[in-house]
Design an enzyme around this catalytic site. Structure first.
Site, PDB file in Angstrom:
ATOM      1  CG  PHE A   1      -2.123   0.932   1.028  1.00  0.00           C
ATOM      2  CD1 PHE A   1      -3.102   0.682   0.078  1.00  0.00           C
ATOM      3  CD2 PHE A   1      -2.249   2.070   1.802  1.00  0.00           C
ATOM      4  CE1 PHE A   1      -4.174   1.546  -0.101  1.00  0.00           C
ATOM      5  CE2 PHE A   1      -3.314   2.943   1.641  1.00  0.00           C
ATOM      6  CZ  PHE A   1      -4.280   2.682   0.686  1.00  0.00           C
TER       7      PHE A   1
ATOM      8  CE  LYS B   1     -11.387  -3.769   5.084  1.00  0.00           C
ATOM      9  NZ  LYS B   1     -10.399  -4.455   4.203  1.00  0.00           N
TER      10      LYS B   1
ATOM     11  CD  GLU C   1      -3.261  -5.011   9.783  1.00  0.00           C
ATOM     12  OE1 GLU C   1      -3.327  -5.462  10.935  1.00  0.00           O
ATOM     13  OE2 GLU C   1      -2.476  -4.114   9.440  1.00  0.00           O
TER      14      GLU C   1
END
Length: 313
Positions: A12, A178, A263
């Site tokens: 990222f 999520k 994560e």
């Protein structure tokens, strides 16, 4: 100092460096960088106006720094190498809850740097898409709206569109929760339960996300936006999602061969502790936490989900 500084040269961080270099110079800090190729993004090279460094002091003159680090190493970084940063605006580019403190990204930043303005960049995105210049929309959450507006203007590009909010709690919890639901969706698909079961799982998982987030003060529209529902849809339906692939491997009884941070594993543990303290029912998250910690076998996990009591929707 002019330009943009990014901490973390993983997928990222590297993708953001490539995208933001289209606007101007970028300085990218990371350990073990060699040349201009990004190990986490095969086939992607850093543009010439990205300065690569392994010296954290090279970022000390920047006013704004993006922290593209895994959630579970953010606190240690800020207490260690990050102490050299003098930036008054620190933007977390990670999703999750710190396993030790239970804080979200901005809470971790504020605890280490109470003098800095903390923000979070989150939403439905894959690093590979951002690096390739594919259209992507993200949420920039900052409690100070004037700072958020300035960061929105500085970090948006024609294909990387940032929408801002002052609801930091909602944006952070949407991005964190999520990932847990994405693991569960992967389990469903890996176990061969089918798309209809995945749709049901996502729906009930979203209800869990809302229950906890709203209890903690989040706004409903934030959970229904990019950083909540939007990110949930992406990570539960694409094999590019590490959390989904991890769950898929669990559901199929395979070992997970990915070398990137998942994560949702740590977040599941943190969020179930929080939900228990608040007596909020989160059966999907509880199942994921128990299964990933080895306290529950796969057949039992599926049975738990399928045996939930019948009730009004």
């Amino acid at each position: 100092m002019s330009g943009i500084a990014i901490v973390g040269a993983g997928a990222f961080g590297g993708a953001l460096a490539v995208a933001l270099a289209r606007r101007g110079p970028v300085t990218l800090w990371g350990r073990g960088l060699q040349g201009r190729a990004l190990r986490r993004l095969p086939g992607v090279d850093l543009p010439e106006n990205v300065t690569v460094t392994a010296e954290i002091t090279d970022l000390s003159g920047f006013d704004t720094v993006l922290l593209a680090l895994p959630m579970q190493v953010l606190a240690a970084f800020l207490q260690g190498d990050g102490a050299a940063l003098s930036a008054r605006r620190l933007i977390a580019c990670c999703k999750g809850m710190d396993l030790v403190s239970g804080r979200g990204p901005t809470g971790v930043i504020t605890a280490a740097r109470p003098d800095a303005v903390a923000a979070v960049l989150t939403g439905p995105s894959f690093a590979a898409d951002i690096a390739r210049g594919l259209p992507t929309a993200l949420t920039l959450a900052c409690a100070d709206d004037a700072t958020g507006a300035d960061l929105q203007a500085r970090l948006s590009t024609p294909v990387l569109r940032l929408y801002r909010t002052t609801d930091v709690t909602g944006a952070e919890l949407g991005g964190a929760l999520k990932n847990v639901i994405a693991i569960a969706a992967g389990i469903v698909m890996g176990a061969g339960l089918g798309d209809s079961a995945r749709a049901a799982l996502m729906t009930r998982g979203f209800a869990e996300m809302q229950r906890l987030a709203l209890d903690l003060g989040a706004r409903p529209e934030t959970l229904a936006g990019l950083s909540g529902f939007g990110d949930l849809v992406l990570t539960c339906t694409s094999a590019q999602s590490r959390n989904f692939r991890y769950g898929q491997a669990l559901g199929a009884g395979r070992s997970f061969d990915g070398d990137s941070t998942v994560e949702g594993v740590a977040t599941a543990q943190a969020v179930t502790r929080l939900a228990a303290e608040k007596t909020i029912a989160m059966p999907v998250a509880t199942m994921v936490a128990a299964l990933t910690a080895g306290r529950l076998a796969l057949p039992e996990a599926i049975e738990l989900l399928m045996s939930r009591p019948l009730k009004q929707e």
